[in-house]
Scaffold this motif. Structure first.
Motif, PDB file in Angstrom:
ATOM      1  N   GLY A  72      -7.679 -14.160  -9.646  1.00 46.98           N
ATOM      2  CA  GLY A  72      -8.568 -14.532  -8.550  1.00 46.98           C
ATOM      3  C   GLY A  72      -7.991 -14.298  -7.183  1.00 46.98           C
ATOM      4  O   GLY A  72      -6.801 -14.034  -7.006  1.00 46.98           O
ATOM      5  N   ASP A  73      -8.888 -14.412  -6.201  1.00 44.45           N
ATOM      6  CA  ASP A  73      -8.577 -14.308  -4.777  1.00 44.45           C
ATOM      7  C   ASP A  73      -7.633 -13.154  -4.465  1.00 44.45           C
ATOM      8  O   ASP A  73      -6.482 -13.350  -4.042  1.00 44.45           O
ATOM      9  CB  ASP A  73      -7.990 -15.622  -4.264  1.00 44.45           C
ATOM     10  CG  ASP A  73      -9.089 -16.647  -3.951  1.00 44.45           C
ATOM     11  OD1 ASP A  73     -10.197 -16.496  -4.499  1.00 44.45           O
ATOM     12  OD2 ASP A  73      -8.841 -17.571  -3.161  1.00 44.45           O
ATOM     13  N   PRO A  74      -8.088 -11.917  -4.650  1.00 44.81           N
ATOM     14  CA  PRO A  74      -7.209 -10.771  -4.369  1.00 44.81           C
ATOM     15  C   PRO A  74      -6.924 -10.641  -2.875  1.00 44.81           C
ATOM     16  O   PRO A  74      -7.842 -10.585  -2.052  1.00 44.81           O
ATOM     17  CB  PRO A  74      -8.015  -9.580  -4.894  1.00 44.81           C
ATOM     18  CG  PRO A  74      -9.439 -10.022  -4.907  1.00 44.81           C
ATOM     19  CD  PRO A  74      -9.404 -11.497  -5.170  1.00 44.81           C
ATOM     20  N   TRP A  75      -5.667 -10.596  -2.533  1.00 46.77           N
ATOM     21  CA  TRP A  75      -5.200 -10.299  -1.191  1.00 46.77           C
ATOM     22  C   TRP A  75      -4.605  -8.889  -1.220  1.00 46.77           C
ATOM     23  O   TRP A  75      -4.392  -8.319  -2.299  1.00 46.77           O
ATOM     24  CB  TRP A  75      -4.128 -11.296  -0.757  1.00 46.77           C
ATOM     25  CG  TRP A  75      -4.581 -12.709  -0.611  1.00 46.77           C
ATOM     26  CD1 TRP A  75      -5.846 -13.192  -0.715  1.00 46.77           C
ATOM     27  CD2 TRP A  75      -3.735 -13.842  -0.354  1.00 46.77           C
ATOM     28  NE1 TRP A  75      -5.859 -14.553  -0.536  1.00 46.77           N
ATOM     29  CE2 TRP A  75      -4.582 -14.982  -0.306  1.00 46.77           C
ATOM     30  CE3 TRP A  75      -2.366 -14.003  -0.158  1.00 46.77           C
ATOM     31  CZ2 TRP A  75      -4.094 -16.268  -0.065  1.00 46.77           C
ATOM     32  CZ3 TRP A  75      -1.879 -15.278   0.084  1.00 46.77           C
ATOM     33  CH2 TRP A  75      -2.726 -16.399   0.136  1.00 46.77           C
ATOM     34  N   PRO A  76      -4.281  -8.314  -0.080  1.00 43.10           N
ATOM     35  CA  PRO A  76      -3.754  -6.939  -0.082  1.00 43.10           C
ATOM     36  C   PRO A  76      -2.475  -6.761  -0.893  1.00 43.10           C
ATOM     37  O   PRO A  76      -2.287  -5.713  -1.504  1.00 43.10           O
ATOM     38  CB  PRO A  76      -3.536  -6.644   1.406  1.00 43.10           C
ATOM     39  CG  PRO A  76      -4.572  -7.473   2.096  1.00 43.10           C
ATOM     40  CD  PRO A  76      -4.635  -8.737   1.303  1.00 43.10           C
ATOM     41  N   GLU A  77      -1.594  -7.739  -0.906  1.00 44.47           N
ATOM     42  CA  GLU A  77      -0.326  -7.579  -1.629  1.00 44.47           C
ATOM     43  C   GLU A  77      -0.108  -8.664  -2.666  1.00 44.47           C
ATOM     44  O   GLU A  77       1.007  -8.849  -3.153  1.00 44.47           O
ATOM     45  CB  GLU A  77       0.843  -7.576  -0.638  1.00 44.47           C
ATOM     46  CG  GLU A  77       0.789  -6.413   0.342  1.00 44.47           C
ATOM     47  CD  GLU A  77       1.941  -6.421   1.329  1.00 44.47           C
ATOM     48  OE1 GLU A  77       2.772  -7.355   1.275  1.00 44.47           O
ATOM     49  OE2 GLU A  77       2.017  -5.494   2.149  1.00 44.47           O
ATOM     50  N   SER A  78      -1.174  -9.370  -3.039  1.00 44.36           N
ATOM     51  CA  SER A  78      -0.998 -10.522  -3.908  1.00 44.36           C
ATOM     52  C   SER A  78      -2.273 -10.811  -4.683  1.00 44.36           C
ATOM     53  O   SER A  78      -3.386 -10.526  -4.210  1.00 44.36           O
ATOM     54  CB  SER A  78      -0.616 -11.751  -3.072  1.00 44.36           C
ATOM     55  OG  SER A  78      -0.565 -12.921  -3.847  1.00 44.36           O
ATOM     56  N   GLY A 142      -4.909  -2.353  -2.578  1.00 47.06           N
ATOM     57  CA  GLY A 142      -5.941  -1.465  -3.083  1.00 47.06           C
ATOM     58  C   GLY A 142      -5.631  -0.839  -4.424  1.00 47.06           C
ATOM     59  O   GLY A 142      -6.024   0.302  -4.681  1.00 47.06           O
ATOM     60  N   ARG A 143      -4.974  -1.569  -5.319  1.00 43.64           N
ATOM     61  CA  ARG A 143      -4.566  -1.020  -6.611  1.00 43.64           C
ATOM     62  C   ARG A 143      -5.108  -1.864  -7.760  1.00 43.64           C
ATOM     63  O   ARG A 143      -5.215  -3.081  -7.666  1.00 43.64           O
ATOM     64  CB  ARG A 143      -3.039  -0.989  -6.718  1.00 43.64           C
ATOM     65  CG  ARG A 143      -2.359   0.066  -5.883  1.00 43.64           C
ATOM     66  CD  ARG A 143      -2.550   1.459  -6.480  1.00 43.64           C
ATOM     67  NE  ARG A 143      -2.058   1.531  -7.845  1.00 43.64           N
ATOM     68  CZ  ARG A 143      -0.798   1.794  -8.167  1.00 43.64           C
ATOM     69  NH1 ARG A 143       0.103   1.998  -7.210  1.00 43.64           N
ATOM     70  NH2 ARG A 143      -0.427   1.855  -9.436  1.00 43.64           N
ATOM     71  N   ARG A 162      -7.049  -6.546  -9.498  1.00 39.38           N
ATOM     72  CA  ARG A 162      -6.780  -5.581  -8.437  1.00 39.38           C
ATOM     73  C   ARG A 162      -6.447  -6.323  -7.159  1.00 39.38           C
ATOM     74  O   ARG A 162      -6.792  -7.494  -6.977  1.00 39.38           O
ATOM     75  CB  ARG A 162      -7.971  -4.648  -8.204  1.00 39.38           C
ATOM     76  CG  ARG A 162      -9.195  -5.294  -7.638  1.00 39.38           C
ATOM     77  CD  ARG A 162     -10.305  -4.259  -7.430  1.00 39.38           C
ATOM     78  NE  ARG A 162      -9.848  -3.127  -6.670  1.00 39.38           N
ATOM     79  CZ  ARG A 162     -10.008  -1.850  -7.050  1.00 39.38           C
ATOM     80  NH1 ARG A 162     -10.635  -1.567  -8.174  1.00 39.38           N
ATOM     81  NH2 ARG A 162      -9.571  -0.865  -6.295  1.00 39.38           N
ATOM     82  N   THR A 163      -5.749  -5.636  -6.274  1.00 40.91           N
ATOM     83  CA  THR A 163      -5.481  -6.161  -4.938  1.00 40.91           C
ATOM     84  C   THR A 163      -6.532  -5.631  -3.972  1.00 40.91           C
ATOM     85  O   THR A 163      -7.149  -4.590  -4.201  1.00 40.91           O
ATOM     86  CB  THR A 163      -4.090  -5.725  -4.461  1.00 40.91           C
ATOM     87  OG1 THR A 163      -3.966  -4.302  -4.617  1.00 40.91           O
ATOM     88  CG2 THR A 163      -3.001  -6.417  -5.254  1.00 40.91           C
ATOM     89  N   ALA A 164      -6.721  -6.352  -2.882  1.00 39.67           N
ATOM     90  CA  ALA A 164      -7.613  -5.886  -1.827  1.00 39.67           C
ATOM     91  C   ALA A 164      -6.921  -4.784  -1.021  1.00 39.67           C
ATOM     92  O   ALA A 164      -5.691  -4.712  -0.980  1.00 39.67           O
ATOM     93  CB  ALA A 164      -7.981  -7.041  -0.906  1.00 39.67           C
ATOM     94  N   PRO A 165      -7.694  -3.919  -0.383  1.00 44.04           N
ATOM     95  CA  PRO A 165      -7.079  -2.935   0.515  1.00 44.04           C
ATOM     96  C   PRO A 165      -6.406  -3.633   1.702  1.00 44.04           C
ATOM     97  O   PRO A 165      -6.708  -4.794   2.010  1.00 44.04           O
ATOM     98  CB  PRO A 165      -8.266  -2.080   0.972  1.00 44.04           C
ATOM     99  CG  PRO A 165      -9.366  -2.362   0.011  1.00 44.04           C
ATOM    100  CD  PRO A 165      -9.156  -3.765  -0.459  1.00 44.04           C
ATOM    101  N   ALA A 166      -5.510  -2.950   2.352  1.00 49.34           N
ATOM    102  CA  ALA A 166      -4.897  -3.485   3.570  1.00 49.34           C
ATOM    103  C   ALA A 166      -5.988  -3.880   4.557  1.00 49.34           C
ATOM    104  O   ALA A 166      -6.994  -3.185   4.707  1.00 49.34           O
ATOM    105  CB  ALA A 166      -3.963  -2.455   4.186  1.00 49.34           C
ATOM    106  N   THR A 167      -5.779  -4.996   5.241  1.00 51.02           N
ATOM    107  CA  THR A 167      -6.842  -5.590   6.056  1.00 51.02           C
ATOM    108  C   THR A 167      -7.390  -4.634   7.103  1.00 51.02           C
ATOM    109  O   THR A 167      -8.589  -4.601   7.363  1.00 51.02           O
ATOM    110  CB  THR A 167      -6.323  -6.872   6.728  1.00 51.02           C
ATOM    111  OG1 THR A 167      -5.867  -7.775   5.715  1.00 51.02           O
ATOM    112  CG2 THR A 167      -7.413  -7.543   7.540  1.00 51.02           C
ATOM    113  N   SER A 168      -6.553  -3.839   7.707  1.00 49.78           N
ATOM    114  CA  SER A 168      -7.007  -2.952   8.782  1.00 49.78           C
ATOM    115  C   SER A 168      -7.411  -1.571   8.290  1.00 49.78           C
ATOM    116  O   SER A 168      -7.800  -0.716   9.087  1.00 49.78           O
ATOM    117  CB  SER A 168      -5.907  -2.822   9.839  1.00 49.78           C
ATOM    118  OG  SER A 168      -4.729  -2.283   9.258  1.00 49.78           O
TER     119      SER A 168
END
Length: 548
Positions: A72-78, A142-143, A162-168
Motif C-alpha cells: 500500500g501507499d506507494p511513494w517514489p522510493e518506498s 516508477g518501478r 510498484r513505486t510512484a514516479p518521482a514527484t516532479s
C-alpha cells in the motif's frame, strides 16, 4: 506523500479514562481491562526482558500465510508491505498464542526472485495480532516490484507492487481503480477477482472494507454448503477480538487475497469498519461517548493491523490520522479524506430530509477544521495536472424525489452544504481546473458533473465525481434500479446511474480522464463475467463528462 507526520495526542482521553475506570466492574461492551488497555493504550509491543517469548518459526507446522499479502501507499522510493501470520485464522490468537515470530521478507525486480533488491527481517508480535507492516525504502521510482515473506519453511504467496514516479517527473499516464463496500454476507467478491487481472497501477478502496453485522454459519447470501462458519461470526462486532476475527473472515476470501497480491492499495475507511453512520464520537444508537470511543478504538486498531497502512496511520486510542496526500509524478495529486472521524453529527436525526437551517448551519463540518485547512492548503501548492479527492460519501447534490422539497441524504455532503461550499470555494481560489472526486458508500455507480449551482443546470461545471458501486453490498442489484428514472430526472448533472456490483477503472493522461464502469451480473453465485456498463471522458481544462 510526506512521511513522519506528527500525530497529536488523543482529544478523547478524559472520556476514555472515565470509561476505563468502570471496565473491570461492568465489562463494558464485553471488553476486559486488558483488551481495553490494548485498544487505547500505547499499542506498541514490549521490548527487552518484558517482550513476548520468541517462537522458533521452524516449529510452525501449518501454513501461517492463510490471509495472503498486501502492499500500500506507494511513494517514489518506498512502499508498505503487509502480511499476518495466522495458521488458524478463525481462532482469536490465529493459532500462534502469545509468542512473537521472526519473519524474513524480500523485494525483487522479477517474479522469479532471481534479482532481489531489498531484504530484511521483521518481528510479528502478539500485541499487533502477528501482523507485519514493513516500510521498504531505497527503491527506484516508477518501478514494478515483487515481494514475499518467509517464516520457517513456509513461504508466502508472492505479491506485485510498484513505486510512484518521482514527484516532479513528467508522467504520460496512470491507470487506477476505485472500489468500495464489500459486505461478505451479501455475496462473493467476484469484482475483485476481475480487478486482480486488470492492468492498473494502484487501487483506491473508499471504505466499508468490512461490515459489523452478524454473518451466519452459511455466509449469508453466499449460502455455503461446503463449510460452516464459526458461531462467533454470527454477532455484531464490538470488541477488539470481534473486529480482528471479522478481518480474518474477509481476508480468507480468495478473490480479496488475489486483488491485494496483484496491486498496491490506498485505503481509507467509511462507517461500517466501526459502526453504521457514526459521526465522530457519536454512534447510531446514542451510546455514552466513552463507551462508543472504546468501540471506535478497537475498530481503528484492528483496521490498522489488517491493512497495508504505514506507521504514521497507527491509531492513538480512538484517533487515527488517516487523511494523507500522494502524488503520481506531476500528473496527479491524490488527497485522501476521512469524512467520518471529524464530522458534525448528522442533521435532522439522520433522516432523509430536504436541507434546512439545521443542515445548512455554517458551523457544521464534514471534515473538521484541521483536515479542511490541510486540503485547501494542499490545493494552493499543487502543480498537478489532475487533483483527485478519494473520499467516502456522495459529494454532489443528489435529490431523491422530484419537485420542490425533494429529500436528500443527511449523511452525505447534502447534509453539510456549507462544508461542501467551502471546499469548492477553495478549489476555485486555488485555480484547480481538473478536479475529480472519487466516492463509494451508496452501492451504485454514478457519474456527476460538479456544478457551481446544482439547481441551475447551466451553471459552471467545476469538476467531476465518479461514484464506485459496491463490490458485494446490496447483493446482485440491477442495471436500472427502481429509482433510476427519478434520480436522473431530479438531478440533471447526474450523467449515469447503475445499480449492479463492480468497480471503476480510471485512466488519466495529460489530455483527458476516462472512467469505465465495470459491472458483474451477480454476486450471490461465484464466477460471474465482467462487462463495461458505460464509459465517460472528461477533457483536461474542460470539465464535464461525455459518454464514450
Amino acid at each position: 506523500m510526506t512521511p513522519g507526520r506528527h500525530r497529536p495526542p488523543s482529544p478523547h482521553a478524559p472520556e476514555l479514562r472515565s470509561a476505563a475506570r468502570h471496565i473491570a466492574r461492568r465489562r463494558l461492551l464485553g471488553f476486559t481491562a486488558a483488551a481495553a488497555a490494548l485498544a487505547f493504550g500505547t499499542q506498541l509491543p514490549s521490548t527487552g526482558a518484558a517482550s513476548a517469548a520468541e517462537l522458533d518459526a521452524a516449529r510452525i507446522t501449518v501454513d501461517p500465510f492463510t490471509l495472503g499479502v498486501a502492499s500500500g501507499d506507494p511513494w517514489p522510493e518506498s512502499v508498505l508491505l503487509w502480511t499476518r501470520l495466522a495458521p488458524a485464522p478463525y481462532e482469536p490468537d490465529g493459532g500462534l498464542g502469545q509468542q512473537r515470530v521472526v519473519v524474513d521478507w524480500e523485494v525483487a525486480d522479477d517474479e522469479q526472485f532471481s534479482r532481489v533488491v531489498r531484504r530484511g527481517t521483521a518481528e510479528a508480535h502478539p500485541e499487533t495480532h502477528h501482523t507485519l507492516h514493513v516500510e521498504v525504502d531505497g527503491l527506484t521510482p516508477g518501478r514494478v516490484y515483487h515481494y514475499r515473506f518467509r517464516a520457517g519453511t513456509w513461504i508466502s504467496p508472492a505479491g506485485r507492487t510498484r513505486t510512484a514516479p518521482a514527484t516532479s517527473s513528467a508522467v504520460s499516464g496512470l491507470s487506477f481503480a476505485a472500489v468500495s463496500c464489500q459486505a461478505y454476507h451479501d455475496g462473493y467478491f467476484t469484482a475483485h477477482r476481475h480487478l486482480a487481472g486488470d492492468d492498473v497501477d494502484v487501487v483506491f478502496h473508499l471504505g466499508d472494507y468490512l461490515y459489523e453485522y452478524p454473518v451466519d454459519s452459511a455466509g449469508g447470501a453466499r449460502a455455503y454448503t461446503d463449510r460452516v462458519l464459526p458461531a462467533h461470526f454470527n454477532r455484531e462486532t464490538v470488541t477488539l477480538e470481534d473486529y480482528r476475527l471479522r478481518y480474518a473472515l474477509y481476508r480468507s476470501d480468495p478473490d480479496l487475497r488475489a486483488v491485494h497480491a496483484a496491486h498496491p492499495f490506498v485505503i481509507t475507511w467509511d462507517d461500517h469498519e466501526t459502526e453504521n453512520n457514526y459521526a465522530a464520537g457519536t454512534d447510531e444508537n446514542g451510546s455514552p461517548p466513552g463507551e462508543f470511543l472504546l468501540r471506535r478504538a478497537a475498530a481503528y486498531r484492528a483496521h490498522w493491523e489488517n491493512q497495508p497502512l504505514r506507521a504514521s496511520q497507527l491509531p492513538v486510542g480512538p484517533d487515527a490520522l488517516l487523511y494523507r496526500r500522494l502524488h503520481w509524478g506531476s500528473l496527479a495529486q491524490f488527497d485522501v479524506l476521512d469524512t467520518r472521524q471529524y464530522r458534525s453529527d448528522q442533521a435532522y436525526g439522520d433522516r432523509l430530509q430536504a436541507p434546512g437551517p439545521e443542515s445548512d448551519d455554517p458551523a457544521r463540518t464534514m471534515t473538521g477544521a484541521a483536515q479542511e485547512r490541510w486540503l485547501l492548503d494542499g490545493w494552493q501548492t499543487s502543480d498537478a495536472r489532475w487533483n483527485v479527492m478519494p473520499q467516502q460519501v456522495c459529494f454532489s447534490q443528489r435529490k431523491l424525489d422530484l419537485g420542490a422539497g425533494a429529500r436528500m441524504s443527511m449523511d452525505a455532503w447534502d447534509g453539510y452544504r456549507a462544508s461542501r461550499g467551502r471546499v469548492l470555494d477553495g478549489a476555485r481560489a486555488a485555480g484547480i481546473e481538473n478536479l475529480m472526486v472519487l466516492t463509494g458508500d451508496v452501492h451504485v455507480g454514478y457519474a456527476f458533473d460538479i456544478k457551481h449551482d446544482f439547481d441551475d443546470p447551466s451553471s459552471r461545471t467545476l469538476g467531476t465525481e465518479i461514484v464506485a458501486t459496491s463490490v458485494a453490498s446490496g447483493r446482485n442489484g440491477a442495471a436500472r434500479p427502481a429509482n433510476w428514472a427519478t434520480y436522473l430526472a431530479a438531478n440533471p448533472h447526474m450523467r449515469f446511474h447503475n445499480g449492479q456490483r463492480g468497480y471503476v477503472r480510471i485512466d488519466l493522461t495529460q489530455e483527458a480522464a476516462r472512467a469505465d464502469f465495470r459491472t458483474v451480473s451477480a454476486v450471490t453465485t461465484p464466477g460471474a463475467p465482467v462487462t463495461t456498463a458505460a464509459s465517460f471522458v472528461t477533457e483536461a481544462g474542460n470539465p464535464g463528462l461525455k459518454p464514450v
